[in-house]
Write a protein that holds these residues in place. Structure first.
Motif, PDB file in Angstrom:
ATOM      1  N   MET A 690      99.831  75.927 -75.688  1.00 20.34           N
ATOM      2  CA  MET A 690      99.123  74.662 -75.489  1.00 20.34           C
ATOM      3  C   MET A 690     100.047  73.452 -75.473  1.00 20.34           C
ATOM      4  O   MET A 690      99.774  72.473 -74.767  1.00 20.34           O
ATOM      5  CB  MET A 690      98.064  74.479 -76.587  1.00 20.34           C
ATOM      6  N   TYR A 691     101.152  73.526 -76.237  1.00 21.05           N
ATOM      7  CA  TYR A 691     101.964  72.321 -76.429  1.00 21.05           C
ATOM      8  C   TYR A 691     103.430  72.493 -76.043  1.00 21.05           C
ATOM      9  O   TYR A 691     104.161  71.510 -75.999  1.00 21.05           O
ATOM     10  CB  TYR A 691     101.896  71.890 -77.900  1.00 21.05           C
ATOM     11  N   GLY A 692     103.841  73.723 -75.783  1.00 18.94           N
ATOM     12  CA  GLY A 692     105.237  73.966 -75.460  1.00 18.94           C
ATOM     13  C   GLY A 692     105.418  74.416 -74.023  1.00 18.94           C
ATOM     14  O   GLY A 692     104.814  73.859 -73.101  1.00 18.94           O
ATOM     15  N   GLU A 693     106.224  75.437 -73.848  1.00 16.49           N
ATOM     16  CA  GLU A 693     106.509  75.968 -72.513  1.00 16.49           C
ATOM     17  C   GLU A 693     105.563  77.119 -72.213  1.00 16.49           C
ATOM     18  O   GLU A 693     105.805  78.272 -72.597  1.00 16.49           O
ATOM     19  CB  GLU A 693     107.966  76.443 -72.437  1.00 16.49           C
ATOM     20  N   ALA A 694     104.479  76.836 -71.534  1.00 19.92           N
ATOM     21  CA  ALA A 694     103.538  77.891 -71.169  1.00 19.92           C
ATOM     22  C   ALA A 694     104.167  78.800 -70.128  1.00 19.92           C
ATOM     23  O   ALA A 694     104.972  78.361 -69.294  1.00 19.92           O
ATOM     24  CB  ALA A 694     102.239  77.296 -70.628  1.00 19.92           C
ATOM     25  N   ALA A 695     103.797  80.063 -70.163  1.00 23.55           N
ATOM     26  CA  ALA A 695     104.312  81.020 -69.190  1.00 23.55           C
ATOM     27  C   ALA A 695     103.666  80.763 -67.833  1.00 23.55           C
ATOM     28  O   ALA A 695     102.581  80.172 -67.743  1.00 23.55           O
ATOM     29  CB  ALA A 695     104.018  82.437 -69.657  1.00 23.55           C
ATOM     30  N   PRO A 696     104.316  81.170 -66.739  1.00 24.85           N
ATOM     31  CA  PRO A 696     103.729  80.995 -65.404  1.00 24.85           C
ATOM     32  C   PRO A 696     102.336  81.624 -65.340  1.00 24.85           C
ATOM     33  O   PRO A 696     102.136  82.760 -65.778  1.00 24.85           O
ATOM     34  CB  PRO A 696     104.714  81.729 -64.493  1.00 24.85           C
ATOM     35  N   GLY A 697     101.402  80.869 -64.806  1.00 25.00           N
ATOM     36  CA  GLY A 697     100.039  81.375 -64.672  1.00 25.00           C
ATOM     37  C   GLY A 697      99.173  81.165 -65.900  1.00 25.00           C
ATOM     38  O   GLY A 697      97.963  81.390 -65.847  1.00 25.00           O
ATOM     39  N   GLU A 698      99.764  80.744 -67.026  1.00 22.90           N
ATOM     40  CA  GLU A 698      98.978  80.496 -68.230  1.00 22.90           C
ATOM     41  C   GLU A 698      98.314  79.131 -68.157  1.00 22.90           C
ATOM     42  O   GLU A 698      98.960  78.141 -67.826  1.00 22.90           O
ATOM     43  CB  GLU A 698      99.862  80.547 -69.484  1.00 22.90           C
TER      44      GLU A 698
END
Length: 900
Positions: A690-698
């Protein structure tokens, strides 16, 4: 007959009178006025005297109701800056296109609402032209809660402004093609325009109050200067019947939220008829808001009424306006002058004489057309008074006519909320009334045309100049680019990997301890917003009071009773905790404001709201949908979770179904962790997503729901199993096997897979031992941290298969090769684990706590629902007996052995 409200002599005796003679003189003066000029004059003088006392700051009870007239007289109205004639033309175009959009949409049967914006047009246009601040200045601007049924008018203005095109207007309520407009304000469907979803009635006003309060919270904590932001909530008078609409009025007044204005469109109609047929909704709302401590501005009558009020030398007109019920006001809207002369003016000699001085046209102008909410000058005066008032929020009660300018077939008709279109002839009449340059030939094949004066027309230039002066387009939602929050130090999470040793620890306590560590983080600690509805001590959060402080705009003006204790009750103006009292709805409104601050203010906040799980989804699921609609992020924590863990509280507190409701919300990631290290792993991954580096597609625009338990249990160390973090996050991993648990089953022993979530895993572990020691059965135990995430993954795999893509659901991958049948158990109703049954290849059965709760010990409750360890053993043997892997008599023996 004795007046029950009159002050009795015994009461007067309690009020010391320093000068009885002076008191008697005042009373005699009142008696004299009553005798000489009548009770109406006496009441008038008393009201004016009380108003003067209130203005002078004398502590007296406030007047809860004033006359049925405008609060701001015509002589005191400020001049409206700008070009009123130009604004009239702009409003005319917007009225036309709003009606055209809904009428054209009716061709496809998608419906829409015409009458609401027709009544409220000037309430919005005046704000857009002169008051509503955009986001291109400090990034926050004003927050606008638009009445849902008025959305066509907002789309019409965006069309005039060039932000929408004809194709989009034609796709109103038709979104499947990808270029449509949602029916109502919806940030998830049109995220560049709408900030706040408001159509779930009552939630708009409640959320607006807590948004204004959260703005102050950000400022008082030194996170952002929000002094330039004002919250405007546009509401219907019928909507005010919803309990949520008025639930937090006292909070707004108590905290002096003068950054908040309610604008209630009092067209006197709800969906099926009058709001207060036999009464007066404006007067009722005035008393309600005044009693709660709000500043009230009534904008009821247009300038055509000025002549009537000048003629009212006896007060007869004002008295009659107070007497006439709302439904009769609506009737006057549809009747001729003769009827109005007879019914309204005919009962009082002074009014009969007044009516003789009025032409039929004048009477019809007043009673059919002239309302305060339909005149820019009246609305401007009210808005200016609202934003300049200090020390209290303001409510503007603006009287309008529902269906105004749409013709006699619409105005004030009971059915106009369900009327979705105008005929061509009605549109032509409307065109003539609005003086729009639309030709008869523009109606091609009977289709009403959209109207636009041209991108470079004086109207569009004026509109855009006004918006530029106010800080850019509105409404508008902006997600300003902000760097991802740095991940907290790993040690905050790793400390839970070791387990609790011999100490029993509830997962509620583990979560609170984790938060205590996270709020100390130098980078992100100040971003946390702890929210609790007056149960902090239940959840062991009182240790946070002195370190974080409880937010209060007043600070702490008293000496706390527990001042000499280590964990004393500390309130502070910059306090971090929002302790809301007994209001789950208010706490959820807090959460929504905090969870969307990344968009509203460009400030990322991390709210967590902890509550009795039974009082979450069951009580405030509508707001949780609102949270998802508004793209909120954060952690909801259902404490004292499960149907059997809250000893003695019984049916009303026994939660066996929250995960079922949570599973219906597409934005909710619902987890039922069993162990402290699972809680830490889930929170860590939630912060990343939610607040950091989301994975691709998340999708980052999600929120987490965690259940935690108040049952102290041994917290094991995190198993050294490959891929355990992935299993925890995705929803399933093998906690142990019979062998790794130190159990040595007989050679070729029948085997079963026990899946447990939350506190139920402890019963499964006990059953694992009983099965091996007493029945020669080997059981492997799995922790199902999220049944709903397993299901969501499986549904996505099914959708991929329809597209021709081969994908194996995670639950099937995890259980691949696991021997024997599967038995799932949780402290919830059976349909919670049954969510994944169709994707499990092994034989499936489940146990759960179905039915109502009851008061008893945990052990008795679990035996009652058939989910304790012994019940699991019997169910496991029954499943194995069906497969011929144990004798059928073993089931009966076990049942008798355990007294089931």
């Amino acid at each position: 007959m004795t007046d029950p409200n009159a002050i009795q002599p015994s009461e007067l005796d309690q009020l010391p009178d320093r000068d009885p003679e002076e008191t008697a003189e005042w009373q005699a003066s009142l008696d004299a006025v009553t005798k000489a000029a009548g009770p109406h004059r006496a009441a008038y003088l008393m009201r004016r005297t009380l108003e003067r006392a209130e203005g002078a700051g004398i502590a007296l009870p406030k007047l809860l109701e004033t006359d049925y007239v405008n609060s701001i007289p015509t002589s005191a109205e400020p001049a409206v800056p700008g070009d009123e004639a130009m604004e009239q033309r702009i409003t005319a175009w917007n009225r036309w296109n709003a009606a055209a959009m809904v009428t054209r949409g009716s061709t496809y049967g998608v419906g829409g609402h015409i009458a609401t914006f027709a009544s409220a047009a000037w309430l919005y246009e005046t704000g857009f032209n002169h008051f509503f601040k955009g986001k291109e200045a400090d990034g926050s601007g004003d927050q606008l809660y638009i009445q849902g049924h008025a959305s066509p008018g907002i789309y019409a203005r965006a069309f005039l402004d060039g932000r929408l095109n004809e194709e989009q207007l034609d796709n109103f309520r038709r979104e499947a093609a990808g270029n449509g407009l949602p029916s109502y304000p919806h940030p998830r469907r049109l995220p560049w325009l709408w900030e706040f979803p408001t159509v779930s009635m009552g939630l708009g006003p409640l959320s607006a109050i807590y948004q204004a309060r959260f703005n102050r919270y950000l400022a008082n904590r030194g996170i952002k200067d929000t002094a330039g932001s004002h919250v405007w909530a546009f509401l219907g008078d019928g909507e005010m019947d919803e309990p949520e609409s008025t639930a937090a009025l006292a909070l707004a007044a108590r905290e002096e939220l003068d950054n908040l204005t309610f604008v209630i469109n009092c067209n006197l109609q709800r969906l099926d008829g009058p709001v207060r047929a036999n009464f007066k909704i404006v007067q009722e709302l005035e008393a309600q808001f005044r009693g709660a401590g709000w500043n009230v501005v009534k904008t009821l009558w247009g300038t055509a009424w000025d002549e009537l009020f000048r003629l009212d030398t006896t007060g007869a007109l004002v008295r009659r306006l107070r007497q006439v019920p709302d439904a009769q006001i609506q009737t006057y809207q549809t009747r001729d002058a003769a009827y109005i002369r007879q019914d309204f003016f005919g009962g009082d000699p002074a009014l009969v004489e007044m009516a003789k001085l009025l032409s039929d046209d004048k009477i019809l102008e007043c009673f059919h057309l002239s309302r305060g909410g339909h005149e820019a000058r009246k609305v401007f005066a009210a808005y200016k008074a609202a934003v300049e008032h200090k020390g209290a929020p303001t409510v503007i009660l603006a009287q309008t006519v529902k269906g105004h300018t749409l013709g006699e077939g619409f105005a004030s008709k009971n059915a106009n909320h369900q009327m979705k279109k105008l005929s061509v002839d009605e549109f032509k009449n409307m065109r003539d009334l609005l003086e729009l340059p639309i030709k008869d030939s523009d109606f091609i094949d009977g289709v009403v045309p959209y109207g636009h004066p041209g991108a470079d027309s004086p109207e569009v230039r004026y509109l855009q100049e006004r918006r530029a002066a106010l800080g850019g387009p509105a409404p508008a939602r902006r997600v300003h680019p902000v760097a991802p929050l740095p991940a907290p130090a790993q040690k905050a999470f790793a400390s839970f990997d070791k387990g609790s040793g011999s100490q029993n620890v509830a997962t509620t306590m583990a979560f609170v301890r984790l938060v205590k560590d996270l709020v100390r983080d130098k980078e992100t600690g100040k971003r946390w917003v702890p929210i609790v509805p007056d149960e902090a001590r239940t959840f062991g959060m009182e240790s946070l009071f002195p370190s974080l402080g409880i937010y209060s705009p007043k600070g702490q003006t008293y000496e706390p009773v527990d001042r000499d204790q280590l964990m004393y009750y500390k309130e502070a103006q910059n306090g971090q905790i929002l302790n809301e009292g007994i209001t789950e709805a208010g706490s959820m409104a807090d959460f929504i404001a905090a969870s969307t601050s990344y968009a509203t203010h460009g400030e990322t906040m991390i709210p967590f709201y902890i509550f009795y799980s039974m009082f979450g989804w069951q009580r405030t699921a509508d707001q949780m949908w609102q949270l998802g609609d508004q793209l909120g992020r954060g952690f909801l924590v259902g404490a004292t979770a499960g149907r059997t863990t809250l000893t003695g509280e019984g049916l009303q507190h026994a939660d066996g179904h929250s995960p079922v409701i949570a599973a219906t919300n597409p934005a909710a990631l619902s987890y039922d962790p069993a162990f402290a290290y699972e809680v830490a792993t889930i929170v860590k991954d939630g912060l990343r997503r939610m607040y950091g580096e989301a994975a691709p597609g998340e999708d980052q625009d999600v929120f987490y729901y965690l259940t935690v338990y108040n049952e102290p249990m041994p917290q094991p160390a995190k198993p050294s199993v490959q891929g355990i973090d992935q299993g925890i996050v995705k929803g399933l991993y093998r906690f142990n096997t019979a062998e790794s648990a130190g159990i040595t089953p007989p050679a070729n022993a029948p085997r079963i897979q026990l899946l447990g979530s939350g506190t139920a895993i402890h019963w499964a572990l006990k059953a694992q031992a009983l099965l091996a020691e007493e029945w020669g059965v080997a059981a492997d135990v799995w922790s199902a941290t999220s049944w709903s995430e397993l299901r969501r993954d499986a549904l996505e795999a099914d959708e991929a298969l329809l597209r021709g893509e081969e994908r194996v659901p995670f639950v099937r991958q995890a259980l691949q090769g696991a021997e024997g049948p599967v038995l799932a158990v949780s402290d919830y109703m059976r349909q919670v684990p049954d969510q994944i049954a169709q994707w499990v290849e092994q034989d499936w059965s489940s146990l759960g706590a179905d039915g109502f709760g009851l008061s008893d010990t945990r052990e008795a409750a679990r035996r009652h629902f058939g989910v304790d360890a012994e019940s699991i053993v019997v169910a496991a043997l029954a499943q194995l007996a069906k497969r011929g892997e144990v004798k059928a008599t073993a089931v009966k023996e076990a049942r008798e052995k355990y007294g089931l």
